[in-house]
Design an enzyme around this catalytic site. Structure first.
Site, PDB file in Angstrom:
ATOM      1  N   TYR A  49       0.844  -1.313  -0.176  1.00 32.20           N
ATOM      2  CA  TYR A  49       0.066  -0.130  -0.232  1.00 32.20           C
ATOM      3  C   TYR A  49       0.730   1.228  -0.014  1.00 32.20           C
ATOM      4  CZ  TYR A  49      -2.661   3.867   0.974  1.00 32.20           C
ATOM      5  OH  TYR A  49      -3.295   5.280   1.583  1.00 32.20           O
ATOM      6  N   SER A 108      -3.288  14.333   6.984  1.00 30.89           N
ATOM      7  CA  SER A 108      -4.244  13.954   5.139  1.00 30.89           C
ATOM      8  C   SER A 108      -5.679  14.323   6.560  1.00 30.89           C
ATOM      9  CB  SER A 108      -3.527  12.627   5.190  1.00 30.89           C
ATOM     10  OG  SER A 108      -4.928  12.839   4.901  1.00 30.89           O
ATOM     11  N   GLN A 125      -3.996  19.243   5.208  1.00 32.88           N
ATOM     12  CA  GLN A 125      -4.745  18.562   3.956  1.00 32.88           C
ATOM     13  C   GLN A 125      -6.033  18.401   3.572  1.00 32.88           C
ATOM     14  OE1 GLN A 125      -4.464  14.462   2.461  1.00 32.88           O
ATOM     15  NE2 GLN A 125      -5.181  16.093   0.905  1.00 32.88           N
ATOM     16  N   TYR A 151      -8.683  17.143   1.173  1.00 35.71           N
ATOM     17  CA  TYR A 151      -9.780  16.145   0.912  1.00 35.71           C
ATOM     18  C   TYR A 151     -11.116  17.137   0.455  1.00 35.71           C
ATOM     19  CZ  TYR A 151      -6.256  12.999  -0.459  1.00 35.71           C
ATOM     20  OH  TYR A 151      -4.741  11.899  -1.319  1.00 35.71           O
ATOM     21  N   THR A 201      -5.178  19.427  -1.617  1.00 39.22           N
ATOM     22  CA  THR A 201      -5.660  18.700  -3.072  1.00 39.22           C
ATOM     23  C   THR A 201      -6.078  18.169  -4.439  1.00 39.22           C
ATOM     24  OG1 THR A 201      -3.761  17.162  -1.159  1.00 39.22           O
ATOM     25  CG2 THR A 201      -5.001  16.003  -3.315  1.00 39.22           C
ATOM     26  N   ARG A 233      -4.715   1.212  -8.311  1.00 38.72           N
ATOM     27  CA  ARG A 233      -3.490   1.009  -6.932  1.00 38.72           C
ATOM     28  C   ARG A 233      -3.566  -0.533  -7.396  1.00 38.72           C
ATOM     29  NH1 ARG A 233      -4.200   5.274  -1.875  1.00 38.72           N
ATOM     30  NH2 ARG A 233      -4.646   6.805  -4.403  1.00 38.72           N
ATOM     31  N   LYS A 260      -2.182  21.072  -4.360  1.00 39.56           N
ATOM     32  CA  LYS A 260      -1.032  19.762  -4.521  1.00 39.56           C
ATOM     33  C   LYS A 260      -2.182  19.613  -5.579  1.00 39.56           C
ATOM     34  CE  LYS A 260       0.546  16.181  -1.861  1.00 39.56           C
ATOM     35  NZ  LYS A 260      -0.173  15.037  -1.779  1.00 39.56           N
ATOM     36  N   HIS A 318       1.111  13.133  -6.690  1.00 40.61           N
ATOM     37  CA  HIS A 318       0.887  12.071  -5.937  1.00 40.61           C
ATOM     38  C   HIS A 318       1.333  11.246  -5.651  1.00 40.61           C
ATOM     39  CE1 HIS A 318      -3.379  11.910  -3.580  1.00 40.61           C
ATOM     40  NE2 HIS A 318      -2.713  10.430  -2.719  1.00 40.61           N
ATOM     41  N   ARG A 330       0.154   7.825  -7.706  1.00 40.47           N
ATOM     42  CA  ARG A 330      -0.874   6.750  -7.044  1.00 40.47           C
ATOM     43  C   ARG A 330      -1.856   7.156  -7.783  1.00 40.47           C
ATOM     44  NH1 ARG A 330       0.920   4.749  -2.169  1.00 40.47           N
ATOM     45  NH2 ARG A 330      -0.847   4.922  -1.071  1.00 40.47           N
ATOM     46  N   THR A 346       7.004  13.778  -5.204  1.00 41.49           N
ATOM     47  CA  THR A 346       7.157  12.652  -5.915  1.00 41.49           C
ATOM     48  C   THR A 346       8.410  12.886  -5.829  1.00 41.49           C
ATOM     49  OG1 THR A 346       5.003  13.036  -6.797  1.00 41.49           O
ATOM     50  CG2 THR A 346       6.139  11.056  -7.865  1.00 41.49           C
ATOM     51  N   MET A 376      14.628  10.233  -3.074  1.00 39.06           N
ATOM     52  CA  MET A 376      14.817   9.218  -1.848  1.00 39.06           C
ATOM     53  C   MET A 376      16.221   9.582  -2.143  1.00 39.06           C
ATOM     54  SD  MET A 376      13.186   6.284  -1.894  1.00 39.06           S
ATOM     55  CE  MET A 376      13.469   5.109  -1.721  1.00 39.06           C
TER      56      MET A 376
HETATM   57  C1  FMN Z   1       0.867   5.424   1.581  1.00 39.19           C
HETATM   58  C2  FMN Z   1       0.666   7.134   1.219  1.00 39.19           C
HETATM   59  C3  FMN Z   1      -0.553   7.306   1.004  1.00 39.19           C
HETATM   60  C4  FMN Z   1      -0.436   9.130   0.831  1.00 39.19           C
HETATM   61  N1  FMN Z   1      -1.903   9.364   1.098  1.00 39.19           N
HETATM   62  C5  FMN Z   1      -2.144  11.096   0.718  1.00 39.19           C
HETATM   63  C6  FMN Z   1      -2.802  12.112   1.345  1.00 39.19           C
HETATM   64  O1  FMN Z   1      -3.765  11.395   2.225  1.00 39.19           O
HETATM   65  N2  FMN Z   1      -3.261  12.816   0.320  1.00 39.19           N
HETATM   66  C7  FMN Z   1      -2.603  13.600  -0.004  1.00 39.19           C
HETATM   67  O2  FMN Z   1      -3.112  14.481  -0.210  1.00 39.19           O
HETATM   68  N3  FMN Z   1      -1.626  12.785  -0.880  1.00 39.19           N
HETATM   69  C8  FMN Z   1      -1.309  11.387  -0.271  1.00 39.19           C
HETATM   70  N4  FMN Z   1       0.011  10.708  -1.030  1.00 39.19           N
HETATM   71  C9  FMN Z   1       1.010  11.034  -1.628  1.00 39.19           C
HETATM   72  C10 FMN Z   1       2.042  11.963  -0.598  1.00 39.19           C
HETATM   73  O3  FMN Z   1       1.317  12.886  -0.168  1.00 39.19           O
HETATM   74  C11 FMN Z   1       3.168  12.436  -1.975  1.00 39.19           C
HETATM   75  O4  FMN Z   1       2.035  13.449  -2.730  1.00 39.19           O
HETATM   76  C12 FMN Z   1       3.483  11.387  -2.065  1.00 39.19           C
HETATM   77  O5  FMN Z   1       4.649  10.290  -1.173  1.00 39.19           O
HETATM   78  C13 FMN Z   1       4.984  12.144  -2.613  1.00 39.19           C
HETATM   79  O6  FMN Z   1       5.720  11.451  -3.258  1.00 39.19           O
HETATM   80  P1  FMN Z   1       6.891   9.872  -2.295  1.00 39.19           P
HETATM   81  O7  FMN Z   1       6.022   9.059  -1.849  1.00 39.19           O
HETATM   82  O8  FMN Z   1       7.915   9.924  -3.937  1.00 39.19           O
HETATM   83  O9  FMN Z   1       8.283  11.452  -1.881  1.00 39.19           O
HETATM   84  C14 FMN Z   1       0.204   9.373  -0.518  1.00 39.19           C
HETATM   85  C15 FMN Z   1       1.549   8.690  -0.327  1.00 39.19           C
HETATM   86  C16 FMN Z   1       1.327   7.750   0.239  1.00 39.19           C
HETATM   87  C17 FMN Z   1       3.014   6.756  -0.234  1.00 39.19           C
END
Ligand code: FMN
Length: 456
Positions: free
Chosen positions: A103, A185, A207, A209, A235, A244, A325, A349, A352, A381, A384
């Site tokens: 996940y 979030s 954040q 929604y 967002t 996914r 975002k 995102h 995702r 995004t 690392m």
């Molecule tokens: C497990 C997970 C849950 C996420 N949940 C949200 C969320 O609830 N709201 C949101 O705006 N972005 C969410 N994101 C996106 C992150 O805010 C962010 O844009 C993203 O993780 C950046 O990429 P990176 O994981 O490669 O650093 C989520 C990302 C992951 C990995």
């Protein structure tokens, strides 16, 4: 004297050397067998290049003996072996059930957006400037009027208590300690107020929604204001849930359902299951219990009819700094700022949502050129490594958000794992700055970085 043969690596030395000076195959063999062995295998020291050697003295030997300190705390032991975010990811994969890791680690459909974003950082070519005094470096920057010690924040992530039972609480405590901004979030598993209480000294963003039910969204905004959150992040890349595929194949629900395969998994990850079952139930803090999958929830609650008019509505009810975002294009960045955003986050995102989306790093400079004089441009995004943050800043980003980088730390070792992730990124960033010949974030500019042609 050391002759050429002895200087060769052991595995390349002739077999007779190895046989001659190592050990007798069976010290209790009969005398006859021993004599035969000696005649067949024994070589004189000159023959194997040992002439002129001596036994080491204890006084020379002793300083080389440095027994490692035994670390009794297993979490500490694990985390000490993590030198990079990739190491934390490897540890994380062993600590949590497969569906939970997937996940977090996974992305949408073929996961091309995520791969593309990560590869874009491999396209970075640094152009260091020599003979600058980099004995001291300043990694600090100012974002939306507040001084940050490092130019990255923790991205909003949903269901964080699924990755580790302390979830958002652990992350916000680590963020507070490091002076890093934490973003909660809407899909968080700890409430707006609990986070504010847990880390009153941390810089916190909320954040949002936008729900189909606007009144529920307004209520969240008011709670965030009352609890002292500094900025609101809207967002906008989630009109519907991304597909996914790992979650679909794993049949992931929140909380994970007890099926034959998850019961089997409990045997492999007992600590994770014990923590899940013996702490506060894993539910969303901002909405009532949901029995289905994440995608079903998103599609039922999020409003696909959202437009820029809703940004005007939000601007009217939130007077503090507002970021949008999930911006992928120059036109959308301009429109967001025209509708009152103080900043935009160029983001896919974490790959995702829409698959095969553009890599944020590759559209960053045009977005900065278009709106950088009126708003702050952030990026996320694929980050690392601390050097990824430096590259984004050199191309004009004000700061970055990191998602998985801190979540891998959280899964690997809870709060201390998040500390470790922040420390790794900070150390890598500082070293990259110094090697680039930049004494501060403010000195970074486009002359420090170019992007190689894809595939070159
Ligand atoms: C497990 C997970 C849950 C996420 N949940 C949200 C969320 O609830 N709201 C949101 O705006 N972005 C969410 N994101 C996106 C992150 O805010 C962010 O844009 C993203 O993780 C950046 O990429 P990176 O994981 O490669 O650093 C989520 C990302 C992951 C990995």
């Amino acid at each position: 004297m050391l002759n050429a043969r002895c200087a060769e690596p052991l595995n390349r030395r002739p077999a007779r050397f190895r046989a001659g000076v190592t050990h007798h195959p069976d010290p209790h063999a009969s005398l006859v067998a021993g004599r035969v062995w000696r005649e067949t295998h024994w070589r004189e020291p000159e023959e194997v290049g040992l002439a002129g050697r001596r036994l080491p003295r204890w006084s020379e030997f002793r300083p080389l003996l440095r027994p490692a300190r035994v670390q009794l705390d297993p979490t500490e032991r694990r985390l000490r072996r993590a030198y990079t975010i990739a190491d934390l990811r490897t540890i994380a994969a062993h600590r949590v059930p497969r569906a939970v890791f997937d996940y977090t680690d996974g992305a949408a459909e073929q996961e091309t957006s995520l791969r593309r974003a990560r590869r874009s950082f491999a396209r970075v070519e640094f152009h260091p400037q020599a003979l600058r005094d980099v004995s001291t470096t300043d990694t600090g920057t100012t974002v939306l009027g507040r001084r940050w010690p490092v130019p990255f924040a923790l991205a909003p992530t949903g269901f964080t208590r699924m990755m580790h039972h302390e979830g958002e609480r652990a992350a916000v405590r680590a963020a507070q300690r490091a002076g890093v901004t934490f973003t909660l979030s809407t899909m968080g598993t700890t409430s707006i107020e609990q986070i504010a209480q847990e880390a009153p000294g941390a810089d916190k963003w909320f954040q949002l929604y936008v729900w189909r039910d606007r009144a529920a969204g307004k209520d969240l905004v008011e709670r965030a204001r009352a609890a002292g959150y500094e900025a609101l992040v809207l967002t906008v890349d989630t009109a519907v849930a991304g597909a996914r595929m790992r979650d679909v194949r794993n049949g992931l629900t929140i909380p994970p359902a007890l099926t034959p395969s998850t019961v089997l998994d409990a045997a492999i990850h007992p600590a994770w299951w014990v923590n899940l079952l013996t702490t506060e139930p894993l539910t969303f803090a901002s909405l009532s219990e949901w029995p289905g999958t994440v995608a079903e929830l998103v599609n039922a609650m999020f409003d696909p009819a959202l437009t820029f008019a809703d940004l005007d509505w939000l601007r009217g009810i939130w007077l503090g700094p507002l970021l949008v975002k999930g911006i992928h294009t120059v036109d959308d960045a301009r429109a967001a700022v025209d509708h009152g955003a103080d900043g935009v986050i160029v983001s896919t995102h974490g790959g995702r949502q829409l698959d095969r989306a553009v890599a944020p790093l590759e559209v960053l400079s045009p977005v900065v050129d278009a709106v950088g004089d009126r708003a702050e441009v952030l990026l996320d995004t694929g980050i690392m490594h601390g050097g990824d943050v430096v590259a984004a800043l050199a191309l004009g980003a004000k700061a970055c958000l990191v998602g998985r980088a801190f979540l891998y730390g959280l899964m690997a070792g809870g709060e201390r794992g998040v500390d470790r992730a922040i420390a790794i990124l900070t150390r890598e960033m500082t070293r990259t700055l110094q090697l680039l010949g930049a004494r501060s974030i403010g000195e970074l500019n486009r002359s420090h970085v170019s992007l190689r042609r894809a595939g070159s």
